[in-house]
Design an enzyme around this catalytic site. Structure first.
Site, PDB file in Angstrom:
ATOM      1  N   GLU A   1      60.868  86.615  26.567  1.00  0.00           N
ATOM      2  CA  GLU A   1      61.928  87.595  26.276  1.00  0.00           C
ATOM      3  C   GLU A   1      62.106  87.746  24.772  1.00  0.00           C
ATOM      4  O   GLU A   1      62.049  86.758  24.046  1.00  0.00           O
ATOM      5  CB  GLU A   1      63.255  87.099  26.888  1.00  0.00           C
ATOM      6  CG  GLU A   1      63.144  86.834  28.383  1.00  0.00           C
ATOM      7  CD  GLU A   1      64.359  86.079  28.951  1.00  0.00           C
ATOM      8  OE1 GLU A   1      65.336  85.869  28.206  1.00  0.00           O
ATOM      9  OE2 GLU A   1      64.301  85.709  30.132  1.00  0.00           O
TER      10      GLU A   1
ATOM     11  N   GLU B   1      63.847  79.144   5.620  1.00  0.00           N
ATOM     12  CA  GLU B   1      64.026  77.912   4.853  1.00  0.00           C
ATOM     13  C   GLU B   1      64.860  76.900   5.635  1.00  0.00           C
ATOM     14  O   GLU B   1      64.610  75.692   5.574  1.00  0.00           O
ATOM     15  CB  GLU B   1      64.696  78.230   3.517  1.00  0.00           C
ATOM     16  CG  GLU B   1      63.729  78.875   2.551  1.00  0.00           C
ATOM     17  CD  GLU B   1      64.411  79.559   1.392  1.00  0.00           C
ATOM     18  OE1 GLU B   1      64.000  79.343   0.260  1.00  0.00           O
ATOM     19  OE2 GLU B   1      65.369  80.317   1.642  1.00  0.00           O
ATOM     20  N   TYR B   2      65.841  77.400   6.369  1.00  0.00           N
ATOM     21  CA  TYR B   2      66.647  76.508   7.204  1.00  0.00           C
ATOM     22  C   TYR B   2      65.741  75.832   8.234  1.00  0.00           C
ATOM     23  O   TYR B   2      65.791  74.619   8.433  1.00  0.00           O
ATOM     24  CB  TYR B   2      67.751  77.311   7.907  1.00  0.00           C
ATOM     25  CG  TYR B   2      68.670  76.436   8.743  1.00  0.00           C
ATOM     26  CD1 TYR B   2      69.770  75.818   8.165  1.00  0.00           C
ATOM     27  CD2 TYR B   2      68.422  76.232  10.101  1.00  0.00           C
ATOM     28  CE1 TYR B   2      70.603  75.006   8.916  1.00  0.00           C
ATOM     29  CE2 TYR B   2      69.245  75.424  10.859  1.00  0.00           C
ATOM     30  CZ  TYR B   2      70.339  74.815  10.274  1.00  0.00           C
ATOM     31  OH  TYR B   2      71.157  74.007  11.015  1.00  0.00           O
TER      32      TYR B   2
ATOM     33  N   LYS C   1      63.725  87.652  21.316  1.00  0.00           N
ATOM     34  CA  LYS C   1      64.874  86.889  20.821  1.00  0.00           C
ATOM     35  C   LYS C   1      65.591  87.788  19.825  1.00  0.00           C
ATOM     36  O   LYS C   1      65.149  87.959  18.689  1.00  0.00           O
ATOM     37  CB  LYS C   1      64.411  85.600  20.149  1.00  0.00           C
ATOM     38  CG  LYS C   1      65.557  84.715  19.704  1.00  0.00           C
ATOM     39  CD  LYS C   1      65.041  83.375  19.222  1.00  0.00           C
ATOM     40  CE  LYS C   1      66.163  82.437  18.849  1.00  0.00           C
ATOM     41  NZ  LYS C   1      67.020  82.946  17.775  1.00  0.00           N
TER      42      LYS C   1
END
Ligand code: IVH
Length: 674
Positions: free
Chosen positions: A119, A33-34, A121
């Site tokens: 890579e 949501e952010y 995260k």
């Protein structure tokens, strides 16, 4: 709403959420949501560049450092990353790179080769480690990107962070990487916090941050944190010309790097790798929330440079979130085999990591009271691996006063009998032995591996036979006929034959196994085997007075009382009469000659601290008595011996419905059979 007004609102919202996330370690909304809010802000700013303000979250990363730690200025700012969510976004990223490098229309001989490093995260916390002449001098958090917190002492407690490097050559190295907590450690930590009544960490990032931001490094030291290096402040501090070389070089210095980083010659390879990691993430020991894609070549990275908040040469491609917020609509109460009533949250359906979730367990009354959950609340839910979804917490700030506290029912939702919660027990129970919900559970237990292990009569089949009224109680199992089963939906002649054979095979079960299977309260496998050792036949046991039961070492008032009550019940007696007529005859002491050792066939795992003997000694005792030792909680394990402060293994064993015994019960089991 006009753009200016919405932007003002978004800035305030994002600032607030970023503060909660970065500084307070207590997010109010999910990462997903952010990200959505952030994307909306970026979109509006792109349409109205004149409205971008200096304090917009798009112009600076993260939150401000906590005041209690000394501040550290990063010589080279620690940037954050822009987000991508799918293959189209990744292609958009490459298109922007080509445009920036003026490569869109380049012919083959002019083209610069764009290749990438991909890579994982890791969902942790970014830190910077400063080494001088190979010695760890300082460690810090990212903070607001230019200033972080000095957490040198805390970082020194992490075993995977070397205090010295395999070189003394480089004057100053500023290593960047991620500090994180793997899943096991987070589960154990949260279990401990639950037991201590402390709030749980919502995700590994908050757990890592909360553990590092401890003014007392001794607390950090206890938190099983790990570190993986992924970069350097300035590539010029290294002899490398690409990210791929850098990772190899860092490893050579003695720094841990992620073995899952991959060189990808084209964006097509990047996309395949993303899909691969997305599929594998559940099985990994730690949570990853996406994949970082970096232009491999340092010279190209330098040409591409940075924007205000993030480099142009890298992007984070995020996975769908495994956490989400939704509304708690109501609570359902399920009745289990022993009558235990379990509250289950009914949620507004929400997608979590590709699966729609509409139910989540609330464990028991103490648990939902501790979390102070209310009907109507917005709640944070999470799904980890293939574990049942759970409610992490209520978003208390979003309440408007209309929410109603959860209450445990006073009567059984299935049979209406009054419920009982005994002092000192977390569980609320329906004590009516004839409750249909309990009957079904009891039947499922009877046929399960913990019971007589009747293959083909698993939970699904049992529910079907119960609903069709073909099996309503235990004797019904033994009067089933092949032709009744063969015609049922999902069945055939073959499966019906198999089940008939499996039932036939248990018509003369060992008495102890049978007693554990019929589900007398307080009579588990251990008590059942004590009874088997004492009573030659089922009839003897049924006649046994309380005193005779109490003479048995290991059987107390509770179990003895429950056994006497059980066998004096007229319906129980009628049931045993029907079993007898159906030819069911449990046999006592029928031990296979190879199985005459007390622990043969049993597989033990120890967890927590034992009081009267060492683990090594305990294991030796098991082996000497014909048992085996497991190293993790698996299907093969039969008994978990839980000492003091047992943590995640205990939880997992309970989830797998394994037998959990105390140290005292374990010692009891070691005795030779008479
Ligand atoms: S590179 C300028 N590589 O993701 C480059 N970051 O917003 C910035 N992260 O919290 C970071 N794994 O700590 C990079 N292999 C990786 C990473 C990684 C995790 C985190 C980083 C930061 C966030 C970036």
């Amino acid at each position: 709403m006009d753009a200016e007004k919405r932007l003002r609102e978004l800035r305030a919202l994002l600032q607030d959420h970023a503060h909660r996330y970065y500084v307070l370690d207590d997010p109010l909304i999910s990462d997903g949501e952010y990200d959505l809010l952030f994307q909306e802000l970026l979109g509006l700013e792109e349409q109205h560049p004149e409205l971008i303000t200096a304090d917009s979250p798009s112009q600076r990363p993260g939150g401000a450092p906590l005041e209690k730690f000394a501040q550290v200025v990063h010589r080279v700012p620690m940037l954050s990353l822009e987000n991508a969510f799918n293959a189209a976004d990744l292609q958009g990223f490459e298109d922007r790179l080509l445009r920036f490098l003026n490569q869109e229309n380049a012919t083959a001989d002019q083209a610069v080769p764009l290749s990438y490093m991909a890579e994982p995260k890791i969902d942790g916390l970014a830190v910077e480690l400063v080494y001088e002449q190979g010695r760890l001098l300082q460690g810090s958090t990212r903070g607001d990107g230019s200033r972080g917190e000095d957490i040198t002492a805390q970082l020194r407690t992490i075993p995977s962070i070397p205090r010295t490097l395999q070189t003394t050559a480089a004057a100053r190295l500023e290593i960047r990487g991620e500090v994180f907590m793997d899943r096991q450690a987070l589960i154990a930590l949260n279990q401990e916090r639950l037991e201590n009544g402390e709030p749980l960490f919502a995700n590994p990032r908050n757990a890592a941050a909360g553990s590092l931001r401890q003014l007392d490094p001794a607390i950090t030291a206890r938190r099983s944190l790990k570190f993986l290096a992924y970069g350097i402040a300035d590539p010029a501090q290294s002899p490398c010309s690409s990210q791929q070389e850098l990772l190899v070089w860092l490893e050579g210095l003695g720094l841990p790097v992620n073995g899952l980083a991959r060189f990808c010659p084209t964006m097509g390879d990047v996309t395949s790798r993303f899909e691969q990691l997305a599929a594998e993430r559940q099985a990994m020991a730690y949570d990853i929330d996406g994949m970082v894609v970096k232009v491999n070549n340092f010279a190209l990275q330098h040409r591409l440079g940075n924007k205000a908040r993030a480099p142009r040469w890298a992007i984070a491609c995020k996975f769908p979130a495994l956490q989400a917020t939704t509304r708690l609509l109501s609570v359902d109460f399920q009745v289990g085999r022993t009558g235990a009533v379990t509250p289950v949250a009914l949620l507004e359906p929400v997608e979590v990591g590709g699966v729609t979730v509409s139910r989540a367990t609330l464990h028991n009354r103490d648990e939902f009271e501790r979390k102070d959950l209310r009907v109507g609340d917005t709640v944070l839910i999470q799904r980890a691996g293939d574990v049942i979804p759970e409610v992490v917490k209520a978003m208390v700030e979003g309440r408007d006063g209309s929410e109603r506290p959860l209450t445990m029912p006073t009567h059984c939702p299935v049979c209406g009998h009054a419920l009982v919660k005994e002092a000192g027990e977390a569980v609320t129970r329906c004590v009516n032995p004839h409750c249909p919900a309990q009957r079904l559970r009891a039947l499922i237990h009877f046929c399960s591996r913990a019971g007589l292990d009747i293959e083909g009569l698993g939970r699904k089949s049992m529910e079907q036979l119960f609903d069709l009224r073909l099996v309503r109680d235990i004797p019904d199992i033994f009067t089933l006929r092949q032709e009744q089963l063969a015609g049922l939906p999902g069945w055939g002649a073959k499966s019906a034959d198999n089940v008939m054979a499996a039932i036939e095979a248990v018509r003369h079960p060992p008495l102890g196994k049978f007693l554990a299977a019929i589900g007398i309260r307080f009579v588990g496998e251990i008590t059942a085997s004590l009874l088997e050792q004492r009573f030659p036949t089922l009839d003897d046991l049924m006649q046994a007075p309380m005193e005779a039961l109490l003479e048995i070492d290991g059987i107390g008032d509770q179990a003895a009382g429950s056994i006497v009550d059980y066998f004096s019940d007229s319906e129980v007696r009628a049931m045993f009469e029907r079993l007898h007529q159906a030819g069911v005859a449990p046999e006592s002491g029928r031990l296979d000659p190879r199985e005459d050792q007390p622990l043969s066939g049993l597989v033990f795992l120890f967890t927590g601290t034992l009081m009267s003997l060492s683990r090594t000694e305990a294991k030796k005792l098991v082996k000497e008595r014909g048992g085996q030792i497991a190293t993790t909680v698996t299907q093969k394990m039969t008994h978990l011996v839980a000492g003091e402060k047992a943590g995640s293994k205990l939880k997992k064993a309970r989830e797998l419905d394994k037998i959990v015994v105390t140290e005292a019960e374990f010692l009891q089991m070691l005795r030779p059979r008479p």
